[in-house]
Design a protein around this motif. Structure first.
Motif, mmCIF file in Angstrom:
data_model
loop_
_atom_site.group_PDB
_atom_site.id
_atom_site.type_symbol
_atom_site.label_atom_id
_atom_site.label_comp_id
_atom_site.label_asym_id
_atom_site.label_seq_id
_atom_site.Cartn_x
_atom_site.Cartn_y
_atom_site.Cartn_z
ATOM 1 N N CYS A 152 31.885 54.388 32.744
ATOM 2 C CA CYS A 152 32.160 55.368 31.682
ATOM 3 C C CYS A 152 32.481 54.715 30.337
ATOM 4 C CB CYS A 152 33.286 56.316 32.090
ATOM 5 S SG CYS A 152 34.924 55.540 32.128
ATOM 6 N N GLY A 153 32.791 53.406 30.361
ATOM 7 C CA GLY A 153 33.052 52.688 29.112
ATOM 8 C C GLY A 153 34.459 52.857 28.570
ATOM 9 N N ARG A 154 35.258 53.738 29.203
ATOM 10 C CA ARG A 154 36.637 53.922 28.726
ATOM 11 C C ARG A 154 37.531 52.807 29.245
ATOM 12 N NH1 ARG A 154 37.037 60.201 30.345
ATOM 13 N NH2 ARG A 154 35.695 59.381 31.970
ATOM 14 N N ARG A 155 38.637 52.575 28.549
ATOM 15 C CA ARG A 155 39.529 51.462 28.872
ATOM 16 C C ARG A 155 40.397 51.800 30.084
ATOM 17 N NH1 ARG A 155 38.271 46.888 26.531
ATOM 18 N NH2 ARG A 155 40.236 46.306 25.609
ATOM 19 N N ILE A 156 40.545 50.804 30.976
ATOM 20 C CA ILE A 156 41.445 50.932 32.127
ATOM 21 C C ILE A 156 42.331 49.699 32.204
ATOM 22 C CG2 ILE A 156 40.150 52.538 33.586
ATOM 23 C CD1 ILE A 156 38.745 50.248 34.881
ATOM 24 N N MET A 157 43.551 49.909 32.728
ATOM 25 C CA MET A 157 44.531 48.823 32.787
ATOM 26 C C MET A 157 44.412 48.059 34.100
ATOM 27 S SD MET A 157 48.628 48.979 32.198
ATOM 28 C CE MET A 157 48.409 49.546 30.526
ATOM 29 N N VAL A 158 44.339 46.736 33.992
ATOM 30 C CA VAL A 158 44.270 45.857 35.164
ATOM 31 C C VAL A 158 45.658 45.290 35.418
ATOM 32 C CG1 VAL A 158 43.231 43.767 36.134
ATOM 33 C CG2 VAL A 158 41.886 45.243 34.622
ATOM 34 N N ARG A 159 46.133 45.472 36.652
ATOM 35 C CA ARG A 159 47.447 44.934 37.038
ATOM 36 C C ARG A 159 47.256 43.774 38.012
ATOM 37 N NH1 ARG A 159 48.061 50.392 36.308
ATOM 38 N NH2 ARG A 159 49.815 51.019 34.997
ATOM 39 N N ALA A 160 48.350 43.084 38.314
ATOM 40 C CA ALA A 160 48.301 41.912 39.199
ATOM 41 C C ALA A 160 47.670 42.257 40.546
ATOM 42 C CB ALA A 160 49.703 41.342 39.384
ATOM 43 N N ALA A 161 48.019 43.401 41.115
ATOM 44 C CA ALA A 161 47.488 43.790 42.427
ATOM 45 C C ALA A 161 45.970 43.974 42.374
ATOM 46 C CB ALA A 161 48.158 45.074 42.907
ATOM 47 N N ASP A 162 45.465 44.509 41.251
ATOM 48 C CA ASP A 162 44.015 44.693 41.095
ATOM 49 C C ASP A 162 43.305 43.336 41.086
ATOM 50 O OD1 ASP A 162 44.399 47.500 40.695
ATOM 51 O OD2 ASP A 162 44.933 47.085 38.606
ATOM 52 N N THR A 163 43.894 42.385 40.371
ATOM 53 C CA THR A 163 43.294 41.056 40.268
ATOM 54 C C THR A 163 43.265 40.376 41.628
ATOM 55 O OG1 THR A 163 44.063 40.864 38.000
ATOM 56 C CG2 THR A 163 43.447 38.829 39.082
ATOM 57 N N GLU A 164 44.371 40.495 42.396
ATOM 58 C CA GLU A 164 44.413 39.888 43.728
ATOM 59 C C GLU A 164 43.384 40.524 44.653
ATOM 60 O OE1 GLU A 164 48.458 40.167 45.028
ATOM 61 O OE2 GLU A 164 49.174 38.758 43.497
ATOM 62 N N ARG A 165 43.194 41.834 44.540
ATOM 63 C CA ARG A 165 42.235 42.567 45.359
ATOM 64 C C ARG A 165 40.799 42.255 44.919
ATOM 65 N NH1 ARG A 165 44.510 46.982 44.634
ATOM 66 N NH2 ARG A 165 43.223 47.743 42.933
ATOM 67 N N GLY A 166 40.618 41.975 43.629
ATOM 68 C CA GLY A 166 39.290 41.655 43.109
ATOM 69 C C GLY A 166 38.514 42.847 42.600
ATOM 70 N N SER A 167 39.173 44.027 42.550
ATOM 71 C CA SER A 167 38.481 45.213 42.036
ATOM 72 C C SER A 167 39.501 46.213 41.513
ATOM 73 C CB SER A 167 37.632 45.866 43.125
ATOM 74 O OG SER A 167 38.474 46.391 44.142
ATOM 75 N N ILE A 168 39.009 47.145 40.700
ATOM 76 C CA ILE A 168 39.850 48.228 40.197
ATOM 77 C C ILE A 168 38.994 49.486 40.107
ATOM 78 C CG2 ILE A 168 39.420 47.570 37.790
ATOM 79 C CD1 ILE A 168 42.227 48.633 37.136
ATOM 80 N N THR A 169 39.579 50.617 40.535
ATOM 81 C CA THR A 169 38.886 51.899 40.478
ATOM 82 C C THR A 169 39.266 52.593 39.178
ATOM 83 O OG1 THR A 169 38.952 52.075 42.874
ATOM 84 C CG2 THR A 169 38.510 54.101 41.649
ATOM 85 N N CYS A 170 38.262 53.073 38.459
ATOM 86 C CA CYS A 170 38.515 53.765 37.186
ATOM 87 C C CYS A 170 39.268 55.057 37.467
ATOM 88 C CB CYS A 170 37.193 54.062 36.472
ATOM 89 S SG CYS A 170 37.441 54.885 34.869
ATOM 90 N N SER A 171 40.371 55.258 36.735
ATOM 91 C CA SER A 171 41.234 56.424 36.956
ATOM 92 C C SER A 171 40.871 57.623 36.082
ATOM 93 C CB SER A 171 42.696 56.023 36.693
ATOM 94 O OG SER A 171 42.801 55.484 35.373
ATOM 95 N N HIS A 172 39.844 57.485 35.249
ATOM 96 C CA HIS A 172 39.486 58.594 34.360
ATOM 97 C C HIS A 172 38.808 59.723 35.140
ATOM 98 C CE1 HIS A 172 39.923 55.354 31.283
ATOM 99 N NE2 HIS A 172 40.527 56.365 30.664
ATOM 100 N N VAL A 173 39.124 60.959 34.745
ATOM 101 C CA VAL A 173 38.585 62.146 35.401
ATOM 102 C C VAL A 173 37.056 62.123 35.351
ATOM 103 C CG1 VAL A 173 38.500 64.679 35.357
ATOM 104 C CG2 VAL A 173 40.640 63.491 34.823
ATOM 105 N N GLY A 174 36.433 62.347 36.517
ATOM 106 C CA GLY A 174 34.980 62.408 36.584
ATOM 107 C C GLY A 174 34.311 61.053 36.728
ATOM 108 N N CYS A 175 35.061 59.975 36.754
ATOM 109 C CA CYS A 175 34.435 58.643 36.866
ATOM 110 C C CYS A 175 34.659 58.078 38.265
ATOM 111 C CB CYS A 175 34.954 57.684 35.794
ATOM 112 S SG CYS A 175 34.083 56.085 35.847
ATOM 113 N N GLY A 176 35.768 57.394 38.468
ATOM 114 C CA GLY A 176 36.080 56.834 39.788
ATOM 115 C C GLY A 176 35.255 55.625 40.186
#
Length: 200
Positions: free
Chosen positions: A14-38
């Motif tokens: 979606c191109g919108r900004r999402i925040m990366v936290r330590a747990a996301d980096t350790e996991r190696g991925s992050i799910t976009c929290s914006h409505v309709g994206c995921g």
């Protein structure tokens, strides 16, 4: 993961900004929290290879003279000055054509370097040699060609595997790269800190 700073990346979908936290980096991925994206964004951990790998290499490639007799010349890591002089790293024979030798005493320089990002050796060709005392390049008398194209003075070009280097317009040499085995490379991999700009 002490000292980790949260950071923002752009979602790949979606191109919108999402925040990366330590747990996301350790996991190696992050799910976009914006409505309709995921969308699941893969966080790529960058790495490079340790240059000390070159100390254990058995070879650094070779040049093969394509005339008669076919002759092989091994290369060393760093600068390989090619020419007929006994001061050259790669001293070639004085190949004579119609009573003339077209290869200069110090004709060209083929530099073997290690590319820490690809984990392979690179081969960089320059006509002539660097005169350290004069801080200048002394060009060859009859020029250097790569795959039929003449090198300009002070031009430095990468030579692909099986590239044909022609000295003086007459004598041809084929460059054979040395390829570092993947199993060896894996032991010299250095993981770097996560860079938010390097999402996959």
């Amino acid at each position: 993961m002490s000292g980790f700073k949260t950071t923002l990346i752009s979602c790949q979908q979606c191109g919108r900004r999402i925040m990366v936290r330590a747990a996301d980096t350790e996991r190696g991925s992050i799910t976009c929290s914006h409505v309709g994206c995921g969308a699941v964004n893969i966080l790529q951990k960058p790495f490079h290879y340790d240059e000390t790998i070159v100390q254990g290499l058995p070879l650094f490639g070779q040049l093969t003279y394509l005339g008669s007799p076919e002759t092989q010349y091994p290369l060393q890591f760093g600068d390989n000055v090619i020419g007929t002089s006994d001061t050259c790293t790669v001293q070639v024979a004085r190949f004579v054509h119609n009573g003339r030798c077209f290869i200069s005493r110090r004709h060209c320089t083929l530099t073997v370097v290690f590319d820490k990002w690809t984990g392979q050796l690179r081969y960089q060709l320059q006509d002539g040699t660097v005169d350290l005392a004069m801080h200048s390049v002394q060009s060859s008398l009859n020029g250097t060609q790569l795959n039929g194209t003449s090198l300009q003075k002070t031009e430095i070009v990468d030579v692909d595997n099986e590239g044909i280097i022609t000295l003086g317009g007459v004598d041809r040499f084929r460059l054979t790269h040395f390829s570092i085995p993947a199993a060896m490379l894996d032991t010299y991999k250095i993981e770097l800190d996560f860079n938010p700009d390097r999402t996959q």
